[in-house]
Scaffold this motif. Structure first.
Motif, PDB file in Angstrom:
ATOM      1  N   GLY A   1      -8.128   3.153  14.232  1.00 45.55           N
ATOM      2  CA  GLY A   1      -8.196   1.755  14.467  1.00 45.55           C
ATOM      3  C   GLY A   1      -7.721   0.776  13.343  1.00 45.55           C
ATOM      4  N   PHE A   2      -7.707   1.464  12.030  1.00 41.35           N
ATOM      5  CA  PHE A   2      -7.458   0.850  11.046  1.00 41.35           C
ATOM      6  C   PHE A   2      -6.134   0.360  10.502  1.00 41.35           C
ATOM      7  CE2 PHE A   2     -11.786   2.161  10.275  1.00 41.35           C
ATOM      8  CZ  PHE A   2     -12.558   0.975   9.606  1.00 41.35           C
ATOM      9  N   SER A   3      -5.516  -0.546  10.029  1.00 43.76           N
ATOM     10  CA  SER A   3      -4.420  -1.024   9.476  1.00 43.76           C
ATOM     11  C   SER A   3      -4.364  -1.731   8.057  1.00 43.76           C
ATOM     12  CB  SER A   3      -3.695  -1.799  10.515  1.00 43.76           C
ATOM     13  OG  SER A   3      -4.204  -3.072  10.489  1.00 43.76           O
ATOM     14  N   ARG A   4      -3.284  -1.114   7.447  1.00 45.64           N
ATOM     15  CA  ARG A   4      -3.144  -1.692   5.839  1.00 45.64           C
ATOM     16  C   ARG A   4      -2.972  -3.293   5.900  1.00 45.64           C
ATOM     17  NH1 ARG A   4      -0.983  -0.203   1.062  1.00 45.64           N
ATOM     18  NH2 ARG A   4      -1.352  -1.776  -0.465  1.00 45.64           N
ATOM     19  N   ASP A   5      -3.962  -4.012   5.569  1.00 47.79           N
ATOM     20  CA  ASP A   5      -3.707  -5.587   5.631  1.00 47.79           C
ATOM     21  C   ASP A   5      -4.559  -6.006   4.551  1.00 47.79           C
ATOM     22  OD1 ASP A   5      -3.416  -8.176   6.162  1.00 47.79           O
ATOM     23  OD2 ASP A   5      -4.398  -7.847   8.289  1.00 47.79           O
ATOM     24  N   ASP A   6      -3.914  -5.869   3.196  1.00 50.98           N
ATOM     25  CA  ASP A   6      -4.409  -6.751   2.122  1.00 50.98           C
ATOM     26  C   ASP A   6      -5.037  -7.828   2.167  1.00 50.98           C
ATOM     27  OD1 ASP A   6      -3.876  -4.283   0.951  1.00 50.98           O
ATOM     28  OD2 ASP A   6      -2.163  -4.827   0.006  1.00 50.98           O
ATOM     29  N   ALA A   7      -3.998  -8.727   2.696  1.00 50.07           N
ATOM     30  CA  ALA A   7      -4.254 -10.427   2.821  1.00 50.07           C
ATOM     31  C   ALA A   7      -5.407 -10.328   3.792  1.00 50.07           C
ATOM     32  CB  ALA A   7      -3.145 -11.115   3.175  1.00 50.07           C
ATOM     33  N   GLY A   8      -5.397  -9.888   5.111  1.00 47.70           N
ATOM     34  CA  GLY A   8      -6.328 -10.032   5.887  1.00 47.70           C
ATOM     35  C   GLY A   8      -7.559  -9.437   5.729  1.00 47.70           C
ATOM     36  N   ALA A   9      -7.730  -8.416   4.799  1.00 47.91           N
ATOM     37  CA  ALA A   9      -8.923  -7.941   4.251  1.00 47.91           C
ATOM     38  C   ALA A   9      -9.562  -8.719   3.483  1.00 47.91           C
ATOM     39  CB  ALA A   9      -8.746  -6.654   3.909  1.00 47.91           C
ATOM     40  N   LEU A  10      -8.712  -9.198   2.556  1.00 47.33           N
ATOM     41  CA  LEU A  10      -9.505 -10.226   1.549  1.00 47.33           C
ATOM     42  C   LEU A  10     -10.278 -11.385   2.046  1.00 47.33           C
ATOM     43  CD1 LEU A  10      -6.716  -9.710  -1.318  1.00 47.33           C
ATOM     44  CD2 LEU A  10      -8.893  -8.538  -1.355  1.00 47.33           C
ATOM     45  N   ALA A  11      -9.147 -11.866   3.095  1.00 49.29           N
ATOM     46  CA  ALA A  11      -9.740 -13.161   3.739  1.00 49.29           C
ATOM     47  C   ALA A  11     -11.163 -12.718   4.439  1.00 49.29           C
ATOM     48  CB  ALA A  11      -8.594 -13.503   4.762  1.00 49.29           C
TER      49      ALA A  11
ATOM     50  N   ALA B   1      -5.732  -2.949  -5.272  1.00 44.48           N
ATOM     51  CA  ALA B   1      -6.129  -1.696  -4.477  1.00 44.48           C
ATOM     52  C   ALA B   1      -5.363  -1.651  -2.818  1.00 44.48           C
ATOM     53  CB  ALA B   1      -7.389  -1.089  -4.360  1.00 44.48           C
ATOM     54  N   GLU B   2      -5.348  -0.663  -2.083  1.00 48.08           N
ATOM     55  CA  GLU B   2      -5.100  -0.871  -0.906  1.00 48.08           C
ATOM     56  C   GLU B   2      -6.296  -1.223   0.057  1.00 48.08           C
ATOM     57  OE1 GLU B   2      -3.464   2.811   0.705  1.00 48.08           O
ATOM     58  OE2 GLU B   2      -2.550   3.533  -1.124  1.00 48.08           O
ATOM     59  N   HIS B   3      -6.061  -2.156   0.964  1.00 48.02           N
ATOM     60  CA  HIS B   3      -7.212  -2.527   1.701  1.00 48.02           C
ATOM     61  C   HIS B   3      -6.784  -2.187   3.273  1.00 48.02           C
ATOM     62  CE1 HIS B   3      -9.222  -4.190  -1.733  1.00 48.02           C
ATOM     63  NE2 HIS B   3      -8.131  -4.676  -2.029  1.00 48.02           N
ATOM     64  N   TRP B   4      -7.761  -1.806   4.011  1.00 52.45           N
ATOM     65  CA  TRP B   4      -7.566  -1.388   5.233  1.00 52.45           C
ATOM     66  C   TRP B   4      -8.611  -2.067   6.158  1.00 52.45           C
ATOM     67  CZ3 TRP B   4      -4.005   2.485   7.330  1.00 52.45           C
ATOM     68  CH2 TRP B   4      -3.367   3.017   6.155  1.00 52.45           C
TER      69      TRP B   4
ATOM     70  N   LEU C   1      -9.106   1.552  -0.155  1.00 52.74           N
ATOM     71  CA  LEU C   1      -8.805   3.165  -0.364  1.00 52.74           C
ATOM     72  C   LEU C   1      -7.887   3.301  -1.754  1.00 52.74           C
ATOM     73  CD1 LEU C   1      -8.269   5.951   0.761  1.00 52.74           C
ATOM     74  CD2 LEU C   1      -6.297   5.113   1.779  1.00 52.74           C
ATOM     75  N   VAL C   2      -8.602   4.068  -2.607  1.00 48.52           N
ATOM     76  CA  VAL C   2      -8.320   4.554  -3.651  1.00 48.52           C
ATOM     77  C   VAL C   2      -7.730   6.101  -3.803  1.00 48.52           C
ATOM     78  CG1 VAL C   2      -8.845   4.575  -6.450  1.00 48.52           C
ATOM     79  CG2 VAL C   2      -9.743   2.835  -4.863  1.00 48.52           C
TER      80      VAL C   2
ATOM     81  N   ASP D   1     -14.725  -1.283  -9.479  1.00 49.18           N
ATOM     82  CA  ASP D   1     -14.850  -2.507  -8.708  1.00 49.18           C
ATOM     83  C   ASP D   1     -15.656  -2.249  -7.348  1.00 49.18           C
ATOM     84  OD1 ASP D   1     -14.041  -5.218  -8.460  1.00 49.18           O
ATOM     85  OD2 ASP D   1     -13.125  -4.540  -6.927  1.00 49.18           O
ATOM     86  N   GLY D   2     -15.182  -1.449  -6.531  1.00 50.19           N
ATOM     87  CA  GLY D   2     -15.580  -1.118  -5.196  1.00 50.19           C
ATOM     88  C   GLY D   2     -17.254  -0.699  -5.308  1.00 50.19           C
TER      89      GLY D   2
END
Length: 205
Positions: free
Chosen positions: A55-65, A79-82, A102-103, A120-121
């Motif tokens: 159920g995860f999706s790649r969404d850098d902006a949404g994840a950061l928000a 980095a990739e954010h899911w 995800l790295v 960083d993570g």
């Protein structure tokens, strides 16, 4: 006096797992290290398909928000954010959003960037996971940096190796000869400057 656990005593309490879901948010960093023979590439794809299948999706902006809304430390390295909304529930039955950073080392050409993203993570996430080589204790590794030198008792280099298989073949042959005579040399593992910090030099710019 040091406490001795002899098998008959159970330590009281348990880890505070519920704190992982504080503010209905859990942040995770998952890193897949580098392998000289490409074994990591198939794992890269498995990680991506595994996240998508849950159920995860790649969404850098949404994840950061979502991280910022949860008043957590925002990632400082690319980095990739899911993101998966309501991927879990807390002890009170409330939905918990999960953000996975995800790295992936890939071909190792951007090992410093990958190392920086993982470090960083490691400092900001609730959960950190790494799968890959440890490089003789030098830490997570995201690029090619292996060398090994064989030196004599005076420190002079007799042979150098840049491939694991060549070193393995050498020691296998040396082991066979050792039954007849003592091998007088010493191996010095020299991971190289690139692996002194998290095995790959983190990017600083």
């Amino acid at each position: 006096m040091a406490l001795r656990i002899n098998g008959t005593l159970a330590p009281p309490g348990s880890p505070w797992y519920e704190r992982l879901f504080a503010d209905q948010l859990c942040t995770i960093v998952i890193a897949c290290g580098f392998d000289e023979y490409g074994a990591n590439r198939s794992q890269d794809q498995l990680l991506e398909s595994g996240l998508a299948g849950r159920g995860f999706s790649r969404d850098d902006a949404g994840a950061l928000a979502r991280i910022a809304a949860g008043k957590r430390v925002v990632p400082q390295r690319p980095a990739e954010h899911w993101l998966a909304g309501a991927a879990a529930t807390d002890a009170a039955g409330r939905p918990v959003d999960v953000v996975v950073t995800l790295v992936r080392a890939g071909d190792g050409s951007a090992g410093g960037d990958a190392a920086s993203a993982f470090l960083d993570g490691l400092g900001r996430c609730d959960v950190a996971m790494y799968g890959g080589h440890g490089r003789y204790g030098t830490g997570p590794d995201f690029d090619y940096n292996f060398t090994a030198d064989l030196v004599d008792d005076k420190g002079a280099i007799e042979a150098s190796f840049s491939e694991y298989k060549d070193l393995e073949e050498f020691w296998s042959s040396a082991g066979e000869r050792a039954s007849a005579r003592r091998w007088p040399s010493t191996a010095l593992w020299s991971p190289g400057a690139a692996c002194r910090s998290a095995a790959s030099t983190p990017a600083t710019s």
